[in-house]
Scaffold this motif. Structure first.
Motif, mmCIF file in Angstrom:
data_model
loop_
_atom_site.group_PDB
_atom_site.id
_atom_site.type_symbol
_atom_site.label_atom_id
_atom_site.label_comp_id
_atom_site.label_asym_id
_atom_site.label_seq_id
_atom_site.Cartn_x
_atom_site.Cartn_y
_atom_site.Cartn_z
ATOM 1 N N ALA A 1 0.826 -1.206 0.000
ATOM 2 C CA ALA A 1 0.000 0.000 0.000
ATOM 3 C C ALA A 1 0.858 1.253 0.000
ATOM 4 N N ALA A 2 1.935 1.273 0.801
ATOM 5 C CA ALA A 2 2.813 2.435 0.855
ATOM 6 C C ALA A 2 3.530 2.630 -0.475
ATOM 7 N N THR A 3 3.958 1.525 -1.094
ATOM 8 C CA THR A 3 4.671 1.613 -2.368
ATOM 9 C C THR A 3 3.762 2.129 -3.474
ATOM 10 N N SER A 4 2.555 1.576 -3.572
ATOM 11 C CA SER A 4 1.647 2.010 -4.633
ATOM 12 C C SER A 4 1.206 3.452 -4.423
ATOM 13 N N THR A 5 1.013 3.842 -3.166
ATOM 14 C CA THR A 5 0.627 5.227 -2.885
ATOM 15 C C THR A 5 1.748 6.179 -3.250
ATOM 16 N N ALA A 6 2.984 5.820 -2.882
ATOM 17 C CA ALA A 6 4.135 6.673 -3.208
ATOM 18 C C ALA A 6 4.341 6.769 -4.719
ATOM 19 N N THR A 7 4.159 5.662 -5.420
ATOM 20 C CA THR A 7 4.323 5.665 -6.874
ATOM 21 C C THR A 7 3.303 6.588 -7.525
ATOM 22 N N THR A 8 2.066 6.523 -7.066
ATOM 23 C CA THR A 8 1.025 7.371 -7.642
ATOM 24 C C THR A 8 1.277 8.832 -7.307
ATOM 25 N N CYS A 9 1.816 9.104 -6.115
ATOM 26 C CA CYS A 9 2.186 10.486 -5.782
ATOM 27 C C CYS A 9 3.285 10.989 -6.716
ATOM 28 N N ALA A 10 4.239 10.124 -7.035
ATOM 29 C CA ALA A 10 5.320 10.511 -7.947
ATOM 30 C C ALA A 10 4.783 10.861 -9.323
ATOM 31 N N LEU A 11 3.649 10.307 -9.698
ATOM 32 C CA LEU A 11 3.005 10.615 -10.974
ATOM 33 C C LEU A 11 2.095 11.833 -10.871
ATOM 34 N N ASP A 12 2.120 12.506 -9.707
ATOM 35 C CA ASP A 12 1.319 13.703 -9.457
ATOM 36 C C ASP A 12 -0.176 13.408 -9.600
ATOM 37 N N ASP A 13 -0.583 12.283 -9.029
ATOM 38 C CA ASP A 13 -1.984 11.868 -9.078
ATOM 39 C C ASP A 13 -2.469 11.610 -7.651
ATOM 40 N N PRO A 14 -2.738 12.680 -6.873
ATOM 41 C CA PRO A 14 -3.118 12.468 -5.473
ATOM 42 C C PRO A 14 -4.435 11.712 -5.317
ATOM 43 N N GLY A 15 -5.387 11.925 -6.228
ATOM 44 C CA GLY A 15 -6.633 11.167 -6.146
ATOM 45 C C GLY A 15 -6.392 9.683 -6.320
ATOM 46 N N GLY A 16 -5.544 9.323 -7.278
ATOM 47 C CA GLY A 16 -5.192 7.914 -7.460
ATOM 48 C C GLY A 16 -4.439 7.361 -6.270
ATOM 49 N N ALA A 17 -3.620 8.211 -5.627
ATOM 50 C CA ALA A 17 -2.877 7.763 -4.456
ATOM 51 C C ALA A 17 -3.826 7.454 -3.294
ATOM 52 N N VAL A 18 -4.866 8.276 -3.124
ATOM 53 C CA VAL A 18 -5.843 8.014 -2.066
ATOM 54 C C VAL A 18 -6.553 6.690 -2.327
ATOM 55 N N GLN A 19 -6.921 6.448 -3.586
ATOM 56 C CA GLN A 19 -7.593 5.190 -3.912
ATOM 57 C C GLN A 19 -6.660 3.999 -3.712
ATOM 58 N N ALA A 20 -5.381 4.168 -4.068
ATOM 59 C CA ALA A 20 -4.418 3.084 -3.863
ATOM 60 C C ALA A 20 -4.272 2.767 -2.387
ATOM 61 N N GLY A 21 -4.169 3.805 -1.559
ATOM 62 C CA GLY A 21 -4.076 3.586 -0.125
ATOM 63 C C GLY A 21 -5.341 2.968 0.444
ATOM 64 N N GLU A 22 -6.490 3.373 -0.099
ATOM 65 C CA GLU A 22 -7.768 2.857 0.375
ATOM 66 C C GLU A 22 -7.908 1.369 0.082
ATOM 67 N N LEU A 23 -7.453 0.947 -1.102
ATOM 68 C CA LEU A 23 -7.588 -0.457 -1.494
ATOM 69 C C LEU A 23 -6.538 -1.343 -0.846
#
Length: 475
Positions: free
Chosen positions: A15-37
């Motif tokens: 979860a931390a890795t996928s959230t960080a990766t999505t943040c690196a892509l400048d997609d905070p909404g996707g990062a929230v969903q990644a952390g949620e799942l």
């Protein structure tokens, strides 16, 4: 090997890795969903098993019955091992639950093939999650191996990404380990000095590296009125979930307690569920207190604590010492809208669901509490040790007593991140209830607890271990 270097050898949660990766892509909404799942998977599955089926039952009663039957089996305690008709060998409980989950998923697949039900019981979308932040901001705080970030979620507007370049995963791991060791050190004098030092240093580091930059962003987004502190729900990942973010700050300087009223939530879904549940319609208090527990140290302050609470509602049970058995407590819970527990609690880092409340005849486990489905549950105040603490190995699963009581139906839960001082805990509870309105709904819980913590901070300014452990979960 130092604590920090040892922590870097541990696998980073997905979860931390996928959230960080999505943040690196400048997609905070996707990062929230990644952390949620990716977080609280077990808790999410239990929440799904509690979802009402009224609409499905009206349109497709046979499918609703099949789903209800398998959900009831999954919610039930494991029965004694069964024997096969052929060879008489025991069927392992794990295999039985695996088959039940397979049947559960097969029924869901069949339901989702029906018109208009393609998203039945699927995880909510970003647009469905965002309203959970109504009335404040939810802050996802993530520590990944390559980067750390905060994401500020509000009910209106896009999520705001806040990079945290001064925060390191290895540091968060080391801080969590040091905090756990210090707060569970039973030594009287040396332990006291160690707790004081560790907490003071930790709260300052949390403020500098994570909490202050995030709260600056929160205030930009919410623009709070003068004199009204904004609400923040912290949603930390990994080792950050063991840390007192709500109390971050340096001694004698403005900190988190001076800028926001804090609560915690493991996921947006959990917060949305608590917000969506109707408040209790009657105020019925249950008080459970043990100043003597077989095999454990006495807690003398709980006697006065329990007597004071019971005087406010003498018609409800007061279960103390020998009367505080697991059967009596679980029997009384369905009738209580507010429940107060003043007793010992235990955690099991290797098997978190086996932790629980220490009663006269044994442990009322997290698993047993979480299986309850209480319609009128409103407030659970857990005046016991480490009721909001998770082991470092299972930090992203949020399995602890506070989440168990929320799963059972309590909209608001007050808990602690580490063992409480007996006398301070009793004083905190007394102050809290004096601040709470005498109404069935407990929606002032977060504000009342915030005032209690600030009062304790003023009384014990150099001893943050006495006041920084108290936390609130709920809307």
């Amino acid at each position: 090997m130092t604590a920090a270097s040892a922590c870097t050898t541990k696998p980073v949660p997905a979860a931390a890795t996928s959230t960080a990766t999505t943040c690196a892509l400048d997609d905070p909404g996707g990062a929230v969903q990644a952390g949620e799942l990716g977080r609280s998977v077990l808790l999410a599955s239990r929440l799904a098993l509690r979802t009402p089926l009224a609409d499905l039952e009206a349109e497709h009663p046979a499918l609703a019955h099949r789903l209800s039957r398998v959900r009831a089996a999954l919610n039930a305690p494991d029965p004694p091992a069964m024997a096969t008709p052929d060879d008489g060998q025991d069927i392992d409980h794990v295999d039985r639950r695996r088959r039940l989950w397979a049947e559960h998923d097969a029924v869901l697949t069949e339901i989702r093939r029906l018109p208009g039900l393609d998203r039945f019981l699927l995880p909510p979308t970003w647009n469905e999650l965002r309203p959970a932040a109504t009335g404040g901001a939810v802050v996802l705080l993530n520590a990944g191996l390559q980067r750390c970030d905060g994401i500020v979620v509000t009910a209106d507007g896009p999520p705001l990404l806040v990079p945290l370049p001064d925060l390191r995963l290895a540091d968060a791991e080391a801080w969590a380990a040091e905090l756990t060791d210090a707060t569970h050190d039973s030594g009287s004098f040396t332990g006291e000095l160690r707790r004081q030092r560790v907490l003071t240093e930790l709260l300052g580091r949390l403020w500098d590296t994570a909490v202050e930059p995030v709260l600056d962003a929160v205030e930009q987004r919410l623009r709070p009125d003068d004199g009204v502190l904004p609400r923040v729900w912290w949603m930390p990942t990994g080792p950050l979930g063991l840390l007192p973010l709500h109390a971050a700050g340096h001694p004698a300087r403005t900190g988190a307690l001076d800028r926001v009223v804090s609560s915690y939530t493991p996921t947006l879904r959990t917060l949305a569920r608590a917000q969506g549940r109707p408040a209790a319609t009657a105020l019925r208090r249950l008080t459970v207190a043990l100043d003597r527990t077989p095999g454990l140290p006495d807690l003398p302050a709980t006697t006065a604590e329990a007597a004071s609470l019971h005087a406010a509602d003498p018609g409800m049970p007061l279960l103390t010492n020998e009367q505080a058995t697991a059967a009596r407590v679980t029997g009384a819970l369905p009738q209580a809208s507010w429940a107060h527990f003043a007793c010992h609690a235990g955690t099991n880092p290797d098997a978190p669901s086996e932790g629980g409340l220490h009663l006269h005849d044994g442990v009322l486990s997290i698993a047993e509490i979480g299986r309850r489905n209480l319609d009128e549950a409103e407030l659970a105040y857990l005046s016991a040790c480490s009721t909001g603490h998770v082991g470092r190995r299972h930090a992203d699963e949020s399995i602890h007593l506070a989440s168990a009581f929320q799963l059972a139906g309590f909209r608001h839960v007050v808990a602690s991140l580490w063992p409480l001082d007996d006398r301070v805990a009793a004083d905190a509870a007394d102050h809290f209830y004096r601040l709470m309105p005498n109404t069935p709904a407990a929606d002032d819980t977060a504000i009342a607890l915030h005032r209690v913590i600030r009062h304790l901070r003023a009384e014990h300014p150099g001893r943050p271990h006495l006041w920084a452990s108290l936390v609130h979960s709920g809307p």
